[in-house]
Scaffold this active site. Structure first.
Site, PDB file in Angstrom:
ATOM      1  N   GLY A  59       0.866  -1.176   0.000  1.00  0.00           N
ATOM      2  CA  GLY A  59       0.000   0.000   0.000  1.00  0.00           C
ATOM      3  C   GLY A  59       0.904   1.228   0.000  1.00  0.00           C
ATOM      4  O   GLY A  59       1.856   1.306   0.784  1.00  0.00           O
ATOM      5  N   ALA A  60       0.603   2.179  -0.893  1.00  0.00           N
ATOM      6  CA  ALA A  60       1.528   3.287  -1.136  1.00  0.00           C
ATOM      7  C   ALA A  60       1.939   4.051   0.137  1.00  0.00           C
ATOM      8  O   ALA A  60       3.143   4.211   0.410  1.00  0.00           O
ATOM      9  CB  ALA A  60       0.924   4.223  -2.174  1.00  0.00           C
ATOM     10  N   GLN A 200      -5.559  -8.901  -2.830  1.00  0.00           N
ATOM     11  CA  GLN A 200      -5.620  -7.944  -1.711  1.00  0.00           C
ATOM     12  C   GLN A 200      -7.064  -7.624  -1.324  1.00  0.00           C
ATOM     13  O   GLN A 200      -7.358  -7.318  -0.175  1.00  0.00           O
ATOM     14  CB  GLN A 200      -4.893  -6.638  -2.075  1.00  0.00           C
ATOM     15  CG  GLN A 200      -3.384  -6.747  -2.136  1.00  0.00           C
ATOM     16  CD  GLN A 200      -2.901  -7.048  -3.546  1.00  0.00           C
ATOM     17  OE1 GLN A 200      -3.590  -7.710  -4.315  1.00  0.00           O
ATOM     18  NE2 GLN A 200      -1.717  -6.577  -3.893  1.00  0.00           N
ATOM     19  N   ASP A 241      -1.463   5.066  -6.421  1.00  0.00           N
ATOM     20  CA  ASP A 241      -0.040   4.913  -6.093  1.00  0.00           C
ATOM     21  C   ASP A 241       0.804   6.081  -6.598  1.00  0.00           C
ATOM     22  O   ASP A 241       1.895   6.332  -6.066  1.00  0.00           O
ATOM     23  CB  ASP A 241       0.493   3.601  -6.666  1.00  0.00           C
ATOM     24  CG  ASP A 241       0.020   2.439  -5.806  1.00  0.00           C
ATOM     25  OD1 ASP A 241      -1.164   2.059  -5.936  1.00  0.00           O
ATOM     26  OD2 ASP A 241       0.813   1.944  -4.979  1.00  0.00           O
ATOM     27  N   ASN A 251      -2.797   2.928 -10.295  1.00  0.00           N
ATOM     28  CA  ASN A 251      -3.297   2.170  -9.137  1.00  0.00           C
ATOM     29  C   ASN A 251      -3.262   0.694  -9.528  1.00  0.00           C
ATOM     30  O   ASN A 251      -2.919   0.333 -10.669  1.00  0.00           O
ATOM     31  CB  ASN A 251      -4.717   2.620  -8.762  1.00  0.00           C
ATOM     32  CG  ASN A 251      -5.159   2.060  -7.421  1.00  0.00           C
ATOM     33  OD1 ASN A 251      -4.412   2.129  -6.439  1.00  0.00           O
ATOM     34  ND2 ASN A 251      -6.347   1.474  -7.353  1.00  0.00           N
ATOM     35  N   LYS A 252      -3.600  -0.146  -8.582  1.00  0.00           N
ATOM     36  CA  LYS A 252      -3.544  -1.597  -8.794  1.00  0.00           C
ATOM     37  C   LYS A 252      -4.197  -2.000 -10.118  1.00  0.00           C
ATOM     38  O   LYS A 252      -5.265  -1.492 -10.477  1.00  0.00           O
ATOM     39  CB  LYS A 252      -4.247  -2.281  -7.623  1.00  0.00           C
ATOM     40  CG  LYS A 252      -4.324  -3.782  -7.675  1.00  0.00           C
ATOM     41  CD  LYS A 252      -2.986  -4.452  -7.859  1.00  0.00           C
ATOM     42  CE  LYS A 252      -1.995  -4.104  -6.778  1.00  0.00           C
ATOM     43  NZ  LYS A 252      -0.612  -4.546  -7.102  1.00  0.00           N
TER      44      LYS A 252
HETATM   45  O1  MRU Z   1       0.580  -3.846  -4.706  1.00  0.00           O
HETATM   46  P1  MRU Z   1      -0.083  -3.158  -3.560  1.00  0.00           P
HETATM   47  O2  MRU Z   1      -0.923  -4.064  -2.744  1.00  0.00           O
HETATM   48  O3  MRU Z   1       0.899  -2.352  -2.747  1.00  0.00           O
HETATM   49  O4  MRU Z   1      -1.066  -2.108  -4.271  1.00  0.00           O
HETATM   50  C1  MRU Z   1      -1.781  -1.218  -3.484  1.00  0.00           C
HETATM   51  C2  MRU Z   1      -2.714  -0.365  -4.252  1.00  0.00           C
HETATM   52  O5  MRU Z   1      -2.763  -0.377  -5.463  1.00  0.00           O
HETATM   53  C3  MRU Z   1      -3.519   0.610  -3.463  1.00  0.00           C
HETATM   54  O6  MRU Z   1      -4.725   0.878  -4.104  1.00  0.00           O
HETATM   55  C4  MRU Z   1      -2.732   1.916  -3.351  1.00  0.00           C
HETATM   56  O7  MRU Z   1      -1.442   1.690  -2.889  1.00  0.00           O
HETATM   57  C5  MRU Z   1      -3.410   2.877  -2.487  1.00  0.00           C
HETATM   58  S1  MRU Z   1      -3.218   2.422  -0.785  1.00  0.00           S
HETATM   59  C6  MRU Z   1      -3.974   3.536   0.211  1.00  0.00           C
END
Ligand code: MRU
Length: 352
Positions: A59-60, A200, A241, A251-252
């Site tokens: 998570g960012a 996730q 992100d 984003n993801k």
């Molecule tokens: O690969 P991850 O699980 O770190 O990806 C996370 C995401 O894409 C979240 O949507 C993003 O980091 C926002 S977290 C508040």
């Protein structure tokens, strides 16, 4: 559907710094959730790099905080006077390379490096890392306060990946908004994209929402556009992100498809993120580096191979959604709407 007061044991904190400047970092191992609560003790910058790479901490905003503490750990060993600044830069570069897409990582490290420039000693880096941590907690709270009015009574909200307390040092971004709306008495339900390949949504978001008593159903990613088309979704709320000057954001992987479907069917699509996720040095999304992860993450499901031996896979961990598909960015500095370049500049200044 998981309903209020489900049998979900409270989770340990996502990350905790234990002790003073010579302390260590403890993180909840998110790769084991939801079935096992394992807390790992990280004692070196290398431990933090590995935890970020392997998504033990993810998570960012959370990886930004972890990286800041990672820099403290990397500077705890005796360094000759005069070599401290140079060593700080080297360790920060290693940490920044752990994952390339979320700009929060570089942002947190830049803050700590600026502290090193002002005062080249361990105590100064540790104080700045603690400040990065505290600021993220506060940012979550403000995002939640700004975004909660978007969630109406009776709504069905669709979300993607995990943006809650597991993804930040506070209560989260998109999920933080849902928690705040729920506490304010609004009653709604959530569809959580499972979020292939690492799930996730199914593993983490459903766990967090269930623990808060918010009704949640997991849907496969491929079901989401069809549900949007059928009118089964009132609002899409996701995290980010990295956000470029024109509102394009990473984003993801899977987020772009949700935004397209939302635009095609008139469903509002909102993005929640703190100021630390904005990269105003980038004019547009095509410059955002996209992390490509190991093919095995796609080719295996719960440790079992799902494709025939020798079949290759491509695994981009993120995609970029054009800003024109976004209704608003809910930030700790307020709710920002188009034209985004102007709104970002006004709310965030020319830097972040
Ligand atoms: O690969 P991850 O699980 O770190 O990806 C996370 C995401 O894409 C979240 O949507 C993003 O980091 C926002 S977290 C508040």
């Amino acid at each position: 559907m998981t309903a209020a007061g489900g049998p979900v044991a409270p989770l340990p904190p996502t990350l905790v710094w234990c002790g003073g400047e010579r302390g260590h970092l403890e993180v909840l191992d998110q790769t084991r959730l939801p079935h096992e609560r394992r807390v790992l003790r990280l004692r070196s910058a290398g431990d933090v790099v590995e935890a970020i790479r392997s998504l033990v901490v993810r998570g960012a905003p959370a990886i930004g905080v972890a990286a800041a503490y990672g820099l403290v750990l990397g500077l705890q060993s005796q360094v000759e006077e005069g070599a401290f600044v140079e060593r700080a830069r080297l360790v920060a570069a290693r940490l920044a390379a752990a994952r390339p897409t979320a700009v929060n990582l570089q942002w947190a490290l830049d803050r700590c490096l600026a502290a090193v420039d002002r005062e080249p000693c361990l105590a100064a880096v540790w104080r700045e890392a603690c400040a990065v941590h505290a600021d993220d907690v506060a940012a979550s709270r403000r995002i939640a306060a700004h975004g909660a009015p978007l969630v109406r009574d009776g709504a069905t909200v669709l979300t993607h990946c995990n943006t809650g307390r597991l993804a930040t040092a506070g209560e989260g971004t998109a999920l933080g908004i849902l928690f705040a709306a729920w506490r304010a008495g609004r009653r709604f339900r959530v569809l959580a994209d499972e979020t292939r390949p690492l799930l996730q949504g199914a593993r983490l978001t459903a766990l967090e929402l269930g623990a808060a008593g918010i009704p949640v159903q997991v849907v496969v990613d491929a079901a989401a556009p069809g549900l949007i088309a059928r009118g089964a979704v009132d609002l899409v709320l996701v995290g980010a992100d990295r956000i470029a000057r024109n509102g394009d954001f990473a984003n993801k992987v899977g987020t772009y498809g949700l935004a397209l479907a939302s635009a095609a069917h008139g469903v509002p699509f909102h993005v929640a993120a703190p100021a630390s996720t904005f990269d105003l040095t980038l004019a547009e999304g095509r410059s955002i580096p996209i992390e490509e992860r190991d093919a095995d993450e796609v080719l295996q499901l719960a440790g079992q191979s799902v494709a025939a031996p020798g079949i290759p896979a491509r695994n981009p961990a993120f995609d970029v959604t054009p800003g024109r598909l976004v209704a608003s960015f809910v930030t700790d500095r307020g709710v920002l709407t188009a034209p985004f370049d102007v709104a970002f500049k006004t709310a965030l200044g020319s830097g972040r």
